[in-house]
Design an enzyme around this catalytic site. Structure first.
Site, short mmCIF file in Angstrom:
data_model
loop_
_atom_site.label_atom_id
_atom_site.label_comp_id
_atom_site.label_asym_id
_atom_site.label_seq_id
_atom_site.Cartn_x
_atom_site.Cartn_y
_atom_site.Cartn_z
N LYS A 193 14.11 -22.38 66.21
CA LYS A 193 13.85 -21.27 67.15
C LYS A 193 13.76 -21.81 68.58
O LYS A 193 14.32 -21.24 69.51
CB LYS A 193 12.58 -20.51 66.76
CG LYS A 193 12.71 -19.72 65.47
CD LYS A 193 13.77 -18.63 65.58
CE LYS A 193 14.13 -18.02 64.26
NZ LYS A 193 15.36 -17.22 64.27
N SER A 250 10.51 -16.35 67.84
CA SER A 250 9.30 -16.18 67.03
C SER A 250 8.08 -16.70 67.77
O SER A 250 8.17 -17.67 68.55
CB SER A 250 9.50 -16.99 65.74
OG SER A 250 8.30 -17.11 65.05
N TYR A 253 12.20 -25.10 60.72
CA TYR A 253 12.46 -23.70 61.06
C TYR A 253 12.02 -23.41 62.50
O TYR A 253 12.79 -22.89 63.31
CB TYR A 253 11.73 -22.76 60.09
CG TYR A 253 11.73 -21.32 60.59
CD1 TYR A 253 12.88 -20.54 60.50
CD2 TYR A 253 10.60 -20.77 61.19
CE1 TYR A 253 12.89 -19.25 61.00
CE2 TYR A 253 10.60 -19.48 61.69
CZ TYR A 253 11.75 -18.72 61.59
OH TYR A 253 11.76 -17.44 62.09
#
Ligand code: NAD
Ligand code: WQD
Length: 342
Positions: free
Chosen positions: A156, A127, A152
């Site tokens: 990644k 991302s 989160y």
């Protein structure tokens, strides 16, 4: 010659379902696995309708290694696209262990089984969040990753590192991390699209739900940023273009055209669009007025980020081609389909 087979984890989800369509249309055999924690079988049915192929689906949790091993034993795929993860930034701050456990655990199992069962190619869904608030725009793949501002985002970065290290250790695995910017839109058939559970976190589903009357009013988070109209700027990438980037990246690994065994690509349009521009384009393209108001900034929001895409353009031979207008029309067509609006 037998077709190449690809395992798509999280393939009942938003990006995974569109990618499954694109893979099938490009001539791959696909096996979809998903635990349906953030999706339902509707997307798999949609994929089957669009492609006319009875895509195999297995309800499996990637955190359950033995169940996942059974999939590896059952299907002779040599490539995996790993979408399966939780993705709500705010929830990850409230429940970090849920995110670390699922997002890391599922990917570790995939990589371990690829080694144990002798499978070669993996694409990881990364991302633009890894860039944080960039010092320079557009961001290139060489731009520094900034400390993650949410669990989160941290998952990644950690998964990128896990993949890089696994490849570097000569584990027989080649990997590509695709850093998605802001995916939006839906398949032109309106048979698959984004279906957030509860109140949407992301801008476009909030817009379409507001237009459909499911939400009363869109809150625009801040118009006092240092941008031309004061609202934040993002690189909104059509999900059909994003799906095509996966086909290009898998092809690169399958055909052995990769220059290094671990590579990273930005997947965006290369163009920044402000929240206000997006709202106005949505109104114009779809001929409607959206109920919105300006509210305070949302904590943690980056002011501006958009991608430098020449690496993906040149190396993957891929480019985003769908216009903002087409994408916003498709997003609205999908929302109308979901809500039964004529
Ligand atoms: P999504 O929630 O629609 O799809 C993810 C799918 O994975 C869901 O169907 C869910 O049920 C499944 N899943 C989750 N954990 C699982 C597990 N342990 N085992 C099996 N299935 C599991 O999300 P999406 O928008 O399609 O995102 C796909 C991937 O792309 C995610 O990894 C996400 O972090 C990443 N990503 C998304 C965006 C975005 O804005 N949508 C941006 C950048 C990166
Ligand atoms: C876009 C813009 C908001 C909702 C997030 C994740 C990121 C990635 C993509 C997975 C921002 C504004 C939004 C609303 C608004 N996901 N907005 N009103 O924040 O760029 O990225 O999704 O990897 O990790 O952080 O996307 O769609 O939430 O917001 O004004 O109701 O829209 O402030 O400027 P974001 P978004």
């Amino acid at each position: 010659m037998a077709k190449e087979m690809v395992l798509v984890s999280g393939g009942a989800g938003y990006i995974g379902s569109h990618t499954t369509v694109a893979l099938i249309e490009a001539g791959y055999d696909v096996v979809v696995i998903d635990n349906l924690s953030n999706s339902d079988l509707g997307a798999v049915e949609g994929v089957r309708k669009i492609t006319g192929v009875d895509v195999p689906f297995e309800q499996v949790d990637c955190c359950d290694k033995e169940a996942l091993r059974a999939i590896f034993k059952k299907y002779p795929f040599n490539s995996v696209i790993h979408f399966a993860a939780y993705k709500a930034v705010g929830e990850s701050v409230e429940q970090p262990l849920k995110y670390y456990s699922n997002n890391l655990g599922s990917f570790l199992n995939i990589l371990e089984l690829m080694q144990e069962e002798g499978r070669s190619n993996v694409l990881f869904s990364s991302s633009a969040t890894v860039y944080g608030e960039p010092d320079e725009l557009p961001v290139t793949e060489a731009s520094p990753r900034k400390p993650a501002t949410s669990p989160y985002g941290n998952t990644k970065q950690m998964c990128e590192d896990i993949l890089r290290d696994t490849v570097a250790a000569g584990a027989g695995v080649k990997g590509i991390a695709l850093r998605y910017f802001n995916p939006m839109g839906a398949h032109p058939s309106a048979l698959i699209g984004e279906l957030p559970r509860g109140v949407p976190n992301n801008l476009v589903p909030f817009i379409t739900q507001t237009a459909a009357g499911v939400r009363e009013c869109l809150s625009i988070f801040g118009n006092d940023y240092n941008t031309p109209d004061g609202t934040c700027i993002r690189d909104y990438i059509d999900v059909v273009d994003l799906a095509a980037a996966h086909v290009a990246a898998i092809g690169r690994l399958v055909e052995g055209c990769n220059k290094k065994d671990y590579e990273v690509f930005n997947v965006g349009t290369g163009r920044g669009v402000s929240v206000m521009e997006l709202v106005e384009a949505f109104e114009r393209v779809n001929g409607l007025k959206l109920n919105y108001r300006i509210v305070g900034r949302r904590s943690g929001d980056v002011e501006s980020v958009w991608a430098e895409t020449s690496l993906a353009n040149n190396e993957l031979g891929w480019k985003a081609v769908r216009t903002l207008d087409e994408t916003l029309a498709a997003a609205w067509a999908w929302e109308k389909h979901v809500r039964g609006i004529e």
